[in-house]
Write a protein that holds these residues in place. Sequence first.
Motif, PDB file in Angstrom:
ATOM      1  N   PHE A  22       1.862 -11.218   9.712  1.00 28.57           N
ATOM      2  CA  PHE A  22       1.869 -11.521   8.283  1.00 28.57           C
ATOM      3  C   PHE A  22       2.959 -10.700   7.610  1.00 28.57           C
ATOM      4  O   PHE A  22       3.266  -9.587   8.037  1.00 28.57           O
ATOM      5  CB  PHE A  22       0.520 -11.186   7.644  1.00 28.57           C
ATOM      6  CG  PHE A  22      -0.609 -12.059   8.098  1.00 28.57           C
ATOM      7  CD1 PHE A  22      -0.979 -13.181   7.375  1.00 28.57           C
ATOM      8  CD2 PHE A  22      -1.305 -11.754   9.264  1.00 28.57           C
ATOM      9  CE1 PHE A  22      -2.025 -13.987   7.796  1.00 28.57           C
ATOM     10  CE2 PHE A  22      -2.353 -12.551   9.692  1.00 28.57           C
ATOM     11  CZ  PHE A  22      -2.708 -13.671   8.968  1.00 28.57           C
ATOM     12  N   ILE A  23       3.506 -11.262   6.547  1.00 23.41           N
ATOM     13  CA  ILE A  23       4.451 -10.544   5.702  1.00 23.41           C
ATOM     14  C   ILE A  23       3.845 -10.461   4.304  1.00 23.41           C
ATOM     15  O   ILE A  23       3.439 -11.486   3.737  1.00 23.41           O
ATOM     16  CB  ILE A  23       5.817 -11.239   5.639  1.00 23.41           C
ATOM     17  CG1 ILE A  23       6.385 -11.457   7.045  1.00 23.41           C
ATOM     18  CG2 ILE A  23       6.794 -10.428   4.789  1.00 23.41           C
ATOM     19  CD1 ILE A  23       7.644 -12.322   7.065  1.00 23.41           C
ATOM     20  N   ALA A  24       3.746  -9.254   3.770  1.00 27.45           N
ATOM     21  CA  ALA A  24       3.258  -9.052   2.412  1.00 27.45           C
ATOM     22  C   ALA A  24       4.301  -8.262   1.638  1.00 27.45           C
ATOM     23  O   ALA A  24       5.469  -8.217   2.036  1.00 27.45           O
ATOM     24  CB  ALA A  24       1.905  -8.346   2.441  1.00 27.45           C
ATOM     25  N   ARG A  25       3.904  -7.632   0.537  1.00 27.54           N
ATOM     26  CA  ARG A  25       4.885  -6.967  -0.320  1.00 27.54           C
ATOM     27  C   ARG A  25       4.549  -5.486  -0.525  1.00 27.54           C
ATOM     28  O   ARG A  25       3.379  -5.098  -0.510  1.00 27.54           O
ATOM     29  CB  ARG A  25       4.961  -7.659  -1.681  1.00 27.54           C
ATOM     30  CG  ARG A  25       5.299  -9.133  -1.588  1.00 27.54           C
ATOM     31  CD  ARG A  25       5.665  -9.722  -2.926  1.00 27.54           C
ATOM     32  NE  ARG A  25       4.605  -9.577  -3.917  1.00 27.54           N
ATOM     33  CZ  ARG A  25       4.677 -10.040  -5.161  1.00 27.54           C
ATOM     34  NH1 ARG A  25       5.761 -10.693  -5.555  1.00 27.54           N
ATOM     35  NH2 ARG A  25       3.684  -9.865  -6.005  1.00 27.54           N
ATOM     36  N   LYS A  26       5.577  -4.700  -0.723  1.00 25.82           N
ATOM     37  CA  LYS A  26       5.387  -3.304  -1.079  1.00 25.82           C
ATOM     38  C   LYS A  26       4.730  -3.203  -2.457  1.00 25.82           C
ATOM     39  O   LYS A  26       4.822  -4.123  -3.261  1.00 25.82           O
ATOM     40  CB  LYS A  26       6.732  -2.573  -1.083  1.00 25.82           C
ATOM     41  CG  LYS A  26       7.464  -2.609   0.243  1.00 25.82           C
ATOM     42  CD  LYS A  26       8.885  -2.068   0.126  1.00 25.82           C
ATOM     43  CE  LYS A  26       9.655  -2.225   1.430  1.00 25.82           C
ATOM     44  NZ  LYS A  26      11.070  -1.811   1.307  1.00 25.82           N
ATOM     45  N   GLU A  27       4.100  -2.059  -2.715  1.00 29.34           N
ATOM     46  CA  GLU A  27       3.419  -1.815  -4.001  1.00 29.34           C
ATOM     47  C   GLU A  27       2.412  -2.909  -4.345  1.00 29.34           C
ATOM     48  O   GLU A  27       2.230  -3.263  -5.504  1.00 29.34           O
ATOM     49  CB  GLU A  27       4.423  -1.657  -5.166  1.00 29.34           C
ATOM     50  CG  GLU A  27       5.313  -0.448  -5.062  1.00 29.34           C
ATOM     51  CD  GLU A  27       6.617  -0.731  -4.354  1.00 29.34           C
ATOM     52  OE1 GLU A  27       6.951  -0.004  -3.403  1.00 29.34           O
ATOM     53  OE2 GLU A  27       7.294  -1.694  -4.755  1.00 29.34           O
ATOM     54  N   SER A  28       1.779  -3.466  -3.324  1.00 28.93           N
ATOM     55  CA  SER A  28       0.760  -4.489  -3.552  1.00 28.93           C
ATOM     56  C   SER A  28      -0.607  -3.945  -3.165  1.00 28.93           C
ATOM     57  O   SER A  28      -0.717  -2.926  -2.488  1.00 28.93           O
ATOM     58  CB  SER A  28       1.060  -5.740  -2.720  1.00 28.93           C
ATOM     59  OG  SER A  28       1.031  -5.423  -1.334  1.00 28.93           O
ATOM     60  N   TYR A  29      -1.638  -4.634  -3.597  1.00 24.04           N
ATOM     61  CA  TYR A  29      -3.001  -4.268  -3.214  1.00 24.04           C
ATOM     62  C   TYR A  29      -3.794  -5.551  -3.008  1.00 24.04           C
ATOM     63  O   TYR A  29      -3.834  -6.415  -3.872  1.00 24.04           O
ATOM     64  CB  TYR A  29      -3.671  -3.408  -4.290  1.00 24.04           C
ATOM     65  CG  TYR A  29      -5.078  -2.999  -3.930  1.00 24.04           C
ATOM     66  CD1 TYR A  29      -5.308  -2.159  -2.841  1.00 24.04           C
ATOM     67  CD2 TYR A  29      -6.163  -3.451  -4.662  1.00 24.04           C
ATOM     68  CE1 TYR A  29      -6.596  -1.769  -2.499  1.00 24.04           C
ATOM     69  CE2 TYR A  29      -7.447  -3.066  -4.328  1.00 24.04           C
ATOM     70  CZ  TYR A  29      -7.663  -2.222  -3.245  1.00 24.04           C
ATOM     71  OH  TYR A  29      -8.943  -1.859  -2.905  1.00 24.04           O
ATOM     72  N   HIS A  30      -4.437  -5.652  -1.843  1.00 22.31           N
ATOM     73  CA  HIS A  30      -5.173  -6.873  -1.515  1.00 22.31           C
ATOM     74  C   HIS A  30      -6.611  -6.614  -1.096  1.00 22.31           C
ATOM     75  O   HIS A  30      -7.284  -7.540  -0.640  1.00 22.31           O
ATOM     76  CB  HIS A  30      -4.441  -7.626  -0.400  1.00 22.31           C
ATOM     77  CG  HIS A  30      -3.070  -8.091  -0.798  1.00 22.31           C
ATOM     78  ND1 HIS A  30      -2.872  -9.101  -1.711  1.00 22.31           N
ATOM     79  CD2 HIS A  30      -1.835  -7.667  -0.429  1.00 22.31           C
ATOM     80  CE1 HIS A  30      -1.566  -9.297  -1.882  1.00 22.31           C
ATOM     81  NE2 HIS A  30      -0.918  -8.438  -1.119  1.00 22.31           N
ATOM     82  N   GLY A  31      -7.084  -5.387  -1.251  1.00 24.10           N
ATOM     83  CA  GLY A  31      -8.468  -5.106  -0.911  1.00 24.10           C
ATOM     84  C   GLY A  31      -8.602  -3.810  -0.134  1.00 24.10           C
ATOM     85  O   GLY A  31      -7.607  -3.176   0.249  1.00 24.10           O
ATOM     86  N   ALA A  65      -2.240  -2.185  -8.625  1.00 23.97           N
ATOM     87  CA  ALA A  65      -1.288  -1.349  -7.910  1.00 23.97           C
ATOM     88  C   ALA A  65       0.059  -1.251  -8.616  1.00 23.97           C
ATOM     89  O   ALA A  65       0.651  -0.178  -8.701  1.00 23.97           O
ATOM     90  CB  ALA A  65      -1.085  -1.865  -6.487  1.00 23.97           C
ATOM     91  N   LEU A  66       0.557  -2.351  -9.122  1.00 23.38           N
ATOM     92  CA  LEU A  66       1.880  -2.366  -9.754  1.00 23.38           C
ATOM     93  C   LEU A  66       1.784  -2.440 -11.275  1.00 23.38           C
ATOM     94  O   LEU A  66       2.729  -2.080 -11.967  1.00 23.38           O
ATOM     95  CB  LEU A  66       2.698  -3.537  -9.216  1.00 23.38           C
ATOM     96  CG  LEU A  66       4.221  -3.484  -9.350  1.00 23.38           C
ATOM     97  CD1 LEU A  66       4.782  -2.202  -8.787  1.00 23.38           C
ATOM     98  CD2 LEU A  66       4.844  -4.685  -8.639  1.00 23.38           C
ATOM     99  N   GLY A  67       0.654  -2.909 -11.782  1.00 23.11           N
ATOM    100  CA  GLY A  67       0.446  -2.875 -13.220  1.00 23.11           C
ATOM    101  C   GLY A  67       0.851  -4.115 -13.975  1.00 23.11           C
ATOM    102  O   GLY A  67       1.686  -4.067 -14.880  1.00 23.11           O
TER     103      GLY A  67
END
Length: 467
Positions: A142-151, A230-232
């Motif tokens: 999987f590819i996700a993003r920096k400064e992210s929050y998913h759980g 996480a990023l606001g």
Amino acid sequence: MINGIGLLQNGYAKNATATAILHRRIPNEPPKCVASSGNYLGLVDGRQILDATGGAAVAAIGHGNARVKAAMMRQMDEVSYVHTSFFTTTASEELGRMLIDSTKGQMARAVIYSSGSEAMEASMKLARQYFLELSQPDRTKFIARKESYHGTTIGALSMGGHLARRKFFEPLLLGNITHVSACNEYRGPMEGESVREYVARLARELDDEFERLGPETVCAFVAEPVSGAALGCVPAVPGYFQAMKAVCDKHGALLIVDEVMCGMGRTGTMHAWEQEGIVPDIQTIGKGLGGGYQPVAGILIGHKVITAITNGTGAFAHGQTYQGHPVACAAAVEVLRIIQEHSLVDNVRRMGALLGRMLKQRLSTHDHVGDIRGKGLFWGIEFVLDKATKQPFPPAMHIANGITDKGLAAPYNISLYYGTGTVDGRCGDHILLAPPYNVTETDVKIIVNLTVRVIEDFFADDIQIDF
């Protein structure tokens, strides 16, 4: 019980008023809430706290709604629990239909869980199974993003890119997830770079990551249409999601959008992706779905994913004890009915525009407010030490926490939602505002006035800044 002292079986005495709960911050026991109504929470000391964030963007229609409580009681009179391996219920079927209809049929099926973390875990497993159904077993990444929050579960935390939240658990996290840059208009573009050029650069970065990993090994790209805690509350720039979807399509991968915090009407459309010109393959939902009246979340599944499973094994190899919980579904159904009947998503757009405009009018010139951004009733305020350079405060100063704590105290009595690691997962401070969808113009003005007072007083009275 003798003189307020409880005797424990191991022979040790403990003060009976000491908490037995592991609270979020030890040893700070939070104030006890004993009542709620509309936009306000009543504390044991008699204070009324204005809930300007709905908790964590959860209380979509405010607190204490009589219709939702009655719907939950009716469901408990009918049936309070069944196992979904054997039974379905009227409430879960109705919720599923309402959710799919809310996408105008662009999504095919829904599954109801109890938290956003569970929804993300299920999405990951569903994406993997989709490719097994297509006889592509090499797709495991999987590819996700920096400064992210998913759980917060191991899989969901692995998907997130927020360094501070991952820090303690790095040795446990999954090694099949990598991260590319987030889309952040305040901090991401290079000097002189246009929005179109910025999007093109992010698309190239994602495409390069597919190539580096091997396109035939990637299940999906995962992103939030509007970032959460996480990023606001950073929205994607125009064209971003269309470009990311094109890269996914090029390599035969899925697009998973995480709308646990920003979805279900929060950003001014029922689904945030409706504003981005794309349809996801899998979507997570939560928080505002049940308005906090019950723990409820879920996933919406696109047609091609359902078709592959239907024509293959015929079953999603994933199930949970409280999946499709009848009382949770009944609560969510009634919340959605109220949102629809009172045109609250329209109100989100109107009041959200007012909230954003007033925040910018009142705070844009503040020396330590770097950025004010958001959509609908989902707004973030990022704080900086130096406005010209966008330099964040040192983490040890606890700026966002301090502002939130000050807001909870008299005479302000307002609940704000703090976030840290805004810049790189370690440094950076912001607060969120996410009031209920049914706020009025008067409510918005009160929220803005109190928020401005808290911020101005905090920087004037609570910290010493030396340049």
